[in-house]
Each structure stands twice: as structure tokens, then as C-alpha cells.
Design a protein around this motif. Structure first.
Motif, PDB file in Angstrom:
ATOM      1  N   SER A   1      89.898  16.939  30.296  1.00 46.15           N
ATOM      2  CA  SER A   1      91.022  16.176  30.838  1.00 46.15           C
ATOM      3  C   SER A   1      90.595  15.671  32.207  1.00 46.15           C
ATOM      4  O   SER A   1      89.593  16.143  32.761  1.00 46.15           O
ATOM      5  N   TYR A   2      91.370  14.763  32.770  1.00 52.63           N
ATOM      6  CA  TYR A   2      91.035  14.302  34.114  1.00 52.63           C
ATOM      7  C   TYR A   2      91.099  15.457  35.107  1.00 52.63           C
ATOM      8  O   TYR A   2      90.145  15.723  35.835  1.00 52.63           O
ATOM      9  N   SER A   3      92.209  16.179  35.131  1.00 51.81           N
ATOM     10  CA  SER A   3      92.367  17.256  36.112  1.00 51.81           C
ATOM     11  C   SER A   3      91.492  18.453  35.805  1.00 51.81           C
ATOM     12  O   SER A   3      91.158  19.225  36.705  1.00 51.81           O
ATOM     13  N   GLY A   4      91.093  18.622  34.543  1.00 52.89           N
ATOM     14  CA  GLY A   4      90.303  19.783  34.167  1.00 52.89           C
ATOM     15  C   GLY A   4      88.808  19.546  34.159  1.00 52.89           C
ATOM     16  O   GLY A   4      88.041  20.499  34.029  1.00 52.89           O
ATOM     17  N   CYS A   5      88.377  18.280  34.305  1.00 53.10           N
ATOM     18  CA  CYS A   5      86.942  18.009  34.294  1.00 53.10           C
ATOM     19  C   CYS A   5      86.574  16.918  35.294  1.00 53.10           C
ATOM     20  O   CYS A   5      85.900  17.173  36.279  1.00 53.10           O
ATOM     21  N   ARG A   6      87.026  15.691  35.044  1.00 50.69           N
ATOM     22  CA  ARG A   6      86.549  14.601  35.901  1.00 50.69           C
ATOM     23  C   ARG A   6      86.921  14.800  37.367  1.00 50.69           C
ATOM     24  O   ARG A   6      86.138  14.471  38.259  1.00 50.69           O
ATOM     25  N   GLN A   7      88.108  15.353  37.642  1.00 56.02           N
ATOM     26  CA  GLN A   7      88.479  15.545  39.037  1.00 56.02           C
ATOM     27  C   GLN A   7      87.524  16.527  39.730  1.00 56.02           C
ATOM     28  O   GLN A   7      87.217  16.369  40.907  1.00 56.02           O
ATOM     29  N   TYR A   8      87.047  17.526  39.002  1.00 54.24           N
ATOM     30  CA  TYR A   8      86.023  18.411  39.549  1.00 54.24           C
ATOM     31  C   TYR A   8      84.748  17.626  39.848  1.00 54.24           C
ATOM     32  O   TYR A   8      84.098  17.818  40.880  1.00 54.24           O
ATOM     33  N   ARG A   9      84.399  16.730  38.928  1.00 52.92           N
ATOM     34  CA  ARG A   9      83.196  15.923  39.114  1.00 52.92           C
ATOM     35  C   ARG A   9      83.357  14.947  40.284  1.00 52.92           C
ATOM     36  O   ARG A   9      82.402  14.676  41.011  1.00 52.92           O
ATOM     37  N   GLU A  10      84.565  14.417  40.466  1.00 53.53           N
ATOM     38  CA  GLU A  10      84.820  13.547  41.612  1.00 53.53           C
ATOM     39  C   GLU A  10      84.677  14.317  42.921  1.00 53.53           C
ATOM     40  O   GLU A  10      84.126  13.804  43.907  1.00 53.53           O
ATOM     41  N   ASP A  11      85.171  15.545  42.936  1.00 51.33           N
ATOM     42  CA  ASP A  11      85.040  16.356  44.150  1.00 51.33           C
ATOM     43  C   ASP A  11      83.586  16.705  44.424  1.00 51.33           C
ATOM     44  O   ASP A  11      83.162  16.780  45.585  1.00 51.33           O
ATOM     45  N   LEU A  12      82.810  16.918  43.369  1.00 50.71           N
ATOM     46  CA  LEU A  12      81.372  17.131  43.558  1.00 50.71           C
ATOM     47  C   LEU A  12      80.727  15.896  44.193  1.00 50.71           C
ATOM     48  O   LEU A  12      79.920  16.012  45.128  1.00 50.71           O
ATOM     49  N   ALA A  13      81.104  14.718  43.704  1.00 48.75           N
ATOM     50  CA  ALA A  13      80.542  13.488  44.265  1.00 48.75           C
ATOM     51  C   ALA A  13      80.965  13.313  45.715  1.00 48.75           C
ATOM     52  O   ALA A  13      80.161  12.890  46.569  1.00 48.75           O
TER      53      ALA A  13
ATOM     54  N   VAL B   1      80.291   7.750  29.983  1.00 53.57           N
ATOM     55  CA  VAL B   1      81.058   6.753  30.722  1.00 53.57           C
ATOM     56  C   VAL B   1      82.411   6.559  30.034  1.00 53.57           C
ATOM     57  O   VAL B   1      82.487   6.463  28.807  1.00 53.57           O
ATOM     58  N   GLY B   2      83.484   6.538  30.823  1.00 53.21           N
ATOM     59  CA  GLY B   2      84.822   6.356  30.272  1.00 53.21           C
ATOM     60  C   GLY B   2      85.505   7.631  29.855  1.00 53.21           C
ATOM     61  O   GLY B   2      86.640   7.603  29.373  1.00 53.21           O
ATOM     62  N   CYS B   3      84.845   8.765  30.037  1.00 59.44           N
ATOM     63  CA  CYS B   3      85.404  10.060  29.643  1.00 59.44           C
ATOM     64  C   CYS B   3      86.450  10.496  30.677  1.00 59.44           C
ATOM     65  O   CYS B   3      86.160  10.537  31.880  1.00 59.44           O
ATOM     66  N   CYS B   4      87.669  10.793  30.227  1.00 60.64           N
ATOM     67  CA  CYS B   4      88.739  11.314  31.091  1.00 60.64           C
ATOM     68  C   CYS B   4      88.928  10.492  32.364  1.00 60.64           C
ATOM     69  O   CYS B   4      88.844  11.031  33.484  1.00 60.64           O
ATOM     70  N   PRO B   5      89.174   9.188  32.267  1.00 59.37           N
ATOM     71  CA  PRO B   5      89.267   8.362  33.481  1.00 59.37           C
ATOM     72  C   PRO B   5      90.496   8.708  34.313  1.00 59.37           C
ATOM     73  O   PRO B   5      91.513   9.168  33.788  1.00 59.37           O
ATOM     74  N   GLY B   6      90.386   8.469  35.617  1.00 60.12           N
ATOM     75  CA  GLY B   6      91.524   8.630  36.503  1.00 60.12           C
ATOM     76  C   GLY B   6      92.268   7.316  36.673  1.00 60.12           C
ATOM     77  O   GLY B   6      91.812   6.266  36.225  1.00 60.12           O
ATOM     78  N   ARG B   7      93.424   7.385  37.328  1.00 60.80           N
ATOM     79  CA  ARG B   7      94.202   6.165  37.566  1.00 60.80           C
ATOM     80  C   ARG B   7      93.465   5.223  38.510  1.00 60.80           C
ATOM     81  O   ARG B   7      93.533   4.009  38.372  1.00 60.80           O
ATOM     82  N   VAL B   8      92.771   5.805  39.477  1.00 65.41           N
ATOM     83  CA  VAL B   8      91.992   5.029  40.432  1.00 65.41           C
ATOM     84  C   VAL B   8      90.525   5.396  40.249  1.00 65.41           C
ATOM     85  O   VAL B   8      90.158   6.563  40.394  1.00 65.41           O
ATOM     86  N   PRO B   9      89.652   4.439  39.901  1.00 65.57           N
ATOM     87  CA  PRO B   9      88.239   4.758  39.691  1.00 65.57           C
ATOM     88  C   PRO B   9      87.595   5.325  40.951  1.00 65.57           C
ATOM     89  O   PRO B   9      87.738   4.776  42.043  1.00 65.57           O
ATOM     90  N   LYS B  10      86.900   6.451  40.787  1.00 70.27           N
ATOM     91  CA  LYS B  10      86.169   7.088  41.885  1.00 70.27           C
ATOM     92  C   LYS B  10      84.814   7.544  41.366  1.00 70.27           C
ATOM     93  O   LYS B  10      84.672   7.842  40.173  1.00 70.27           O
ATOM     94  N   PRO B  11      83.814   7.628  42.244  1.00 67.41           N
ATOM     95  CA  PRO B  11      82.512   8.170  41.808  1.00 67.41           C
ATOM     96  C   PRO B  11      82.668   9.619  41.352  1.00 67.41           C
ATOM     97  O   PRO B  11      83.455  10.380  41.915  1.00 67.41           O
ATOM     98  N   ALA B  12      81.909   9.977  40.331  1.00 62.87           N
ATOM     99  CA  ALA B  12      81.936  11.336  39.800  1.00 62.87           C
ATOM    100  C   ALA B  12      80.514  11.789  39.534  1.00 62.87           C
ATOM    101  O   ALA B  12      79.740  11.062  38.894  1.00 62.87           O
ATOM    102  N   ALA B  13      80.154  12.959  40.017  1.00 65.42           N
ATOM    103  CA  ALA B  13      78.817  13.502  39.817  1.00 65.42           C
ATOM    104  C   ALA B  13      78.704  14.187  38.469  1.00 65.42           C
ATOM    105  O   ALA B  13      79.694  14.380  37.755  1.00 65.42           O
ATOM    106  N   ALA B  14      77.493  14.562  38.102  1.00 65.50           N
ATOM    107  CA  ALA B  14      77.206  15.366  36.909  1.00 65.50           C
ATOM    108  C   ALA B  14      77.723  14.726  35.619  1.00 65.50           C
ATOM    109  O   ALA B  14      78.238  15.405  34.735  1.00 65.50           O
ATOM    110  N   GLY B  15      77.570  13.410  35.503  1.00 70.57           N
ATOM    111  CA  GLY B  15      77.945  12.714  34.285  1.00 70.57           C
ATOM    112  C   GLY B  15      77.055  11.496  34.107  1.00 70.57           C
ATOM    113  O   GLY B  15      76.223  11.177  34.961  1.00 70.57           O
ATOM    114  N   ALA B  16      77.249  10.791  33.003  1.00 71.97           N
ATOM    115  CA  ALA B  16      76.423   9.626  32.716  1.00 71.97           C
ATOM    116  C   ALA B  16      76.624   8.513  33.738  1.00 71.97           C
ATOM    117  O   ALA B  16      75.751   7.661  33.904  1.00 71.97           O
TER     118      ALA B  16
END
Length: 375
Positions: free
Chosen positions: A121-133, A355-370
Motif C-alpha cells: 500500500s502507499y502508507s505500508g510501502c511506498r511512504q517508507y521508500r519516500e522517507d528513505l529517499a 514503477v507505478g506501484c502504490c502511487p501517492g497523491r503527490v509524486p515524490k522520489p522513492a528509494a529502493a525501487g525501480a
């Protein structure tokens, strides 16, 4: 070193979690960290803060992470796996950026991350990746040499995550009064999220009604219900329900809420319920308040016997699962053949978020992904 115990190319594991206040003075600053940029009034934050004050202003999540850290270090040492384990949080000390700075200072250059969230999910995965970035961008601005970071795959259907929950449901059923036990229903709970976020969870090809978020939870619920039937010989009816909604009333979120579900079950004559929080790794504040406080109060009001099964927490089987996931990913990175361990029809999740996995409302860089800017 035997290949089975070889974590190369990785030289460290980072336990990445949500974080929580450690005392009353921390509660409001913590909630401001969590909701920064969302425009939530301070009055609403103070209202939510009362949940924490019921427990002395202390979230249990930090001590639970300390217990998991200890379990991981014990598991690694007991199997001869020489891999240091660090801990960083998104919203409270030890902050992710500070931990990564420490890891860089210790010479760590290939870091694996295990997030305390099992599902897509966004909050369960991508948001963690955004914080890493975001943390990496800060450290880059400080002139530090950045490490390469990879995130372990979703582990929702790993036996080491599922089996402790099966045991917990069986124990909770056994604790119900004998005259209602066989007719008890199972309510599998997870965090409600906006339906729009659920529908776009997981890889793009899986987007749709509920997306990967709902699909993965349904698989886990079915695995547990099947195991309970095999152990007891009884087919307990079950449903996936939701808790901890926090959004504006006009925005659709996943339903039904656990309290509404308890009312519905009681109205239809169901004599008892086991609440199983399969969406949570540990008994943190949302489990203690939304289930152990609010939902149990609702059940008492209805005169409905309920039990709440345990989360996985620092169970040794979960620590062993993380060790297996580390070695699995390390072998994959070295180009060795790997058979991922996973239960159910979905199989093992992807190693690299596409790319496109669990997108957020506002695009942000995310680490540890394609799509990571820090490849």
C-alpha cells in the motif's frame, strides 16, 4: 562461509518502523511529525493524543521494536549470520536519517531494509521508500557517500508471519466460553485506508477493486481460517474488516469498521467473536486502543463475548523468517537460484517495487525501487 549463511553483498540490516512517543511531552510533537503537510488542525491532534495519554503518553511500538531487534540479533548469532542490525523510525527517535548517518559512519555500503509493514500500500510501502529517499537526499547534501539500499519483499504470506497468527487465533478461540466457542466468528482486522489508495496498491497490472492491499489480506485470512479448520475440525465463518480510520468523512475508506461489524454480528445472533489483527506486526497503539479499548467496549455494550488474538511481534518464527528473507535476497543479488518461501495462491511478492506501484497523491522520489533516484 557456507552459501546458506552468506549475506553478501549486504553488510547491514535496517529495521525501519513508524515510531511513537516515549512520554506525555512527546505526544503532540510526534503527531505533528506524522501529519506534517496534511493541514490537520491542532485540536484534532490533541483529540487523537488522548489515545496515547490513556497509556501514559507512551506508545508500545518502540519497546516492541527493541524486542524485535533483540530477537533478530539472537537469531542471526544463533545461526552464524554475521550481519549487524540497526533501527530507525520515520516519525520519532531514533530517526531514520540519524540511523543512516550512523550506518554510513560505520562503513555500511549495502543496506537491506525490513519495514514493519507486511502488505502492499502507499502508507505500508511506498511512504517508507519516500522517507528513505528523503533521508538519502539530506545525507547527500551533507556530502556523505551514500550507500545502496534495497528493501525486503512483502512478507504477508511467509510461514514465519502466518503461523504465529494461526496459533494466536487458536488460543483465543480456546479462551472463549465453551458454550459459544464452536459458533464463534473470526473478524480479521487491518488498517482502513482510502479506497482510492487500496485500488492502486501493488503493481499497476494488479490495480482495481481493492488492489493488492485487499487481495493480500484476504489470502492471509483464508490461510488462517483453513488452518483453524484443520486443527479444530470446525468451519468458523470469517470476514476481513477494518479499523483505525482517520480520514475526512466525505472520502470513501475501506469498510466495514470493526465496531459496526460487531453490531451486525450480534444483531444476527452470532454468539462470540475472535478479533485477529492480521494487518499489524505488533500490538502498537492502534491495536491497544482501537481493538482492546474501543472494540472491546462495544462488545461489552452488546453483551458479545470477544477475544483479541496476538500479533506476531518478536516471535522467534518471525525473526527466523526475516533471516530467511535476508539470505534469499542476498542469494538473488549474487545470481544464485532461489526458491522463495510463501504460502497461498499469490506466491512470493516482487523484490523490487516496479514503477507505478502504490502511487501517492503527490509524486515524490522513492528509494529502493525501480524508479529510485539512488540506484
Amino acid at each position: 562461509m557456507p552459501d546458506a549463511l552468506d549475506a553478501t553483498p549486504y553488510d547491514a540490516l535496517l529495521l525501519l518502523s513508524f515510531g511513537g512517543p516515549e512520554g506525555p511531552d512527546d505526544v503532540l510533537p510526534f503527531l505533528e511529525n506524522v501529519t506534517r503537510g496534511r493541514g490537520i488542525p491542532k485540536e484534532r491532534l490533541k483529540e487523537v493524543g488522548q489515545h496515547y495519554f490513556l497509556f501514559g503518553g507512551v506508545s508500545p511500538i518502540n519497546d516492541q521494536n527493541r524486542a524485535l531487534l533483540e530477537a533478530l540479533r539472537k537469531e542471526f548469532a544463533g545461526h552464524g549470520l554475521d550481519l549487524p542490525v540497526y533501527w530507525g523510525n520515520r516519525n520519532w527517535a531514533p530517526y531514520l536519517t540519524d540511523t543512516l548517518r550512523e550506518m554510513i559512519g560505520d562503513g555500511r555500503r549495502r543496506i537491506l531494509v525490513i519495514a514493519t509493514s507486511a502488505y502492499a500500500s502507499y502508507s505500508g510501502c511506498r511512504q517508507y521508500r519516500e522517507d528513505l529517499a528523503g533521508a538519502l537526499a539530506t545525507l547527500e547534501a551533507e556530502g556523505l557517500e551514500l550507500p545502496r539500499i534495497d528493501k525486503l519483499r512483502h512478507y504477508f504470506n511467509h510461514p514465519g508471519f502466518v503461523e504465529p497468527m494461526i496459533e494466536g487465533v487458536l488460543k483465543s478461540l480456546a479462551e472463549l466460553p465453551e458454550d459459544v466457542r464452536e459458533s464463534a466468528h473470526l473478524a480479521f482486522t487491518t488498517h482502513s485506508i482510502p479506497t482510492s489508495a487500496a485500488d492502486t496498491s501493488g503493481p499497476v497490472e494488479g490495480h482495481g477493486d481493492g488492489g493488492a492491499y485487499v487481495e493480500q489480506h484476504l489470502v492471509v485470512a483464508q490461510l488462517i481460517a483453513d488452518a483453524v479448520r484443520e486443527e479444530t475440525g470446525i468451519e468458523h465463518p470469517w470476514r476481513l474488516v477494518y479499523q483505525s480510520r482517520s480520514g475526512a468523512p466525505h472520502i470513501p475508506w475501506l469498510e466495514p469498521d470493526i465496531c459496526d461489524h460487531l453490531e451486525e454480528l450480534h444483531g444476527s445472533g452470532v454468539p462470540a467473536v475472535v478479533m485477529a489483527p492480521i494487518g499489524f506486526v505488533s500490538d502498537h497503539m492502534e491495536v491497544l486502543y482501537d481493538l482492546d479499548t474501543e472494540a472491546k467496549a462495544k462488545a461489552e455494550e452488546l453483551g458479545l463475548p470477544v477475544r483479541r488474538s496476538a500479533t506476531v511481534g518478536a516471535d522467534p518464527r518471525f525473526a527466523a523468517a526475516i533471516r530467511e528473507l535476508v539470505l534469499e535476497r542476498a542469494a538473488t543479488e549474487r545470481g544464485r537460484p532461489v526458491t522463495p518461501c510463501a504460502l497461498g495462491a499469490l506466491g512470493a511478492s516482487h523484490d523490487l517495487c516496479p514503477v507505478g506501484c502504490c502511487p501517492g497523491r503527490v509524486p515524490k522520489p522513492a528509494a529502493a525501487g525501480a524508479d529510485s533516484p539512488y540506484a
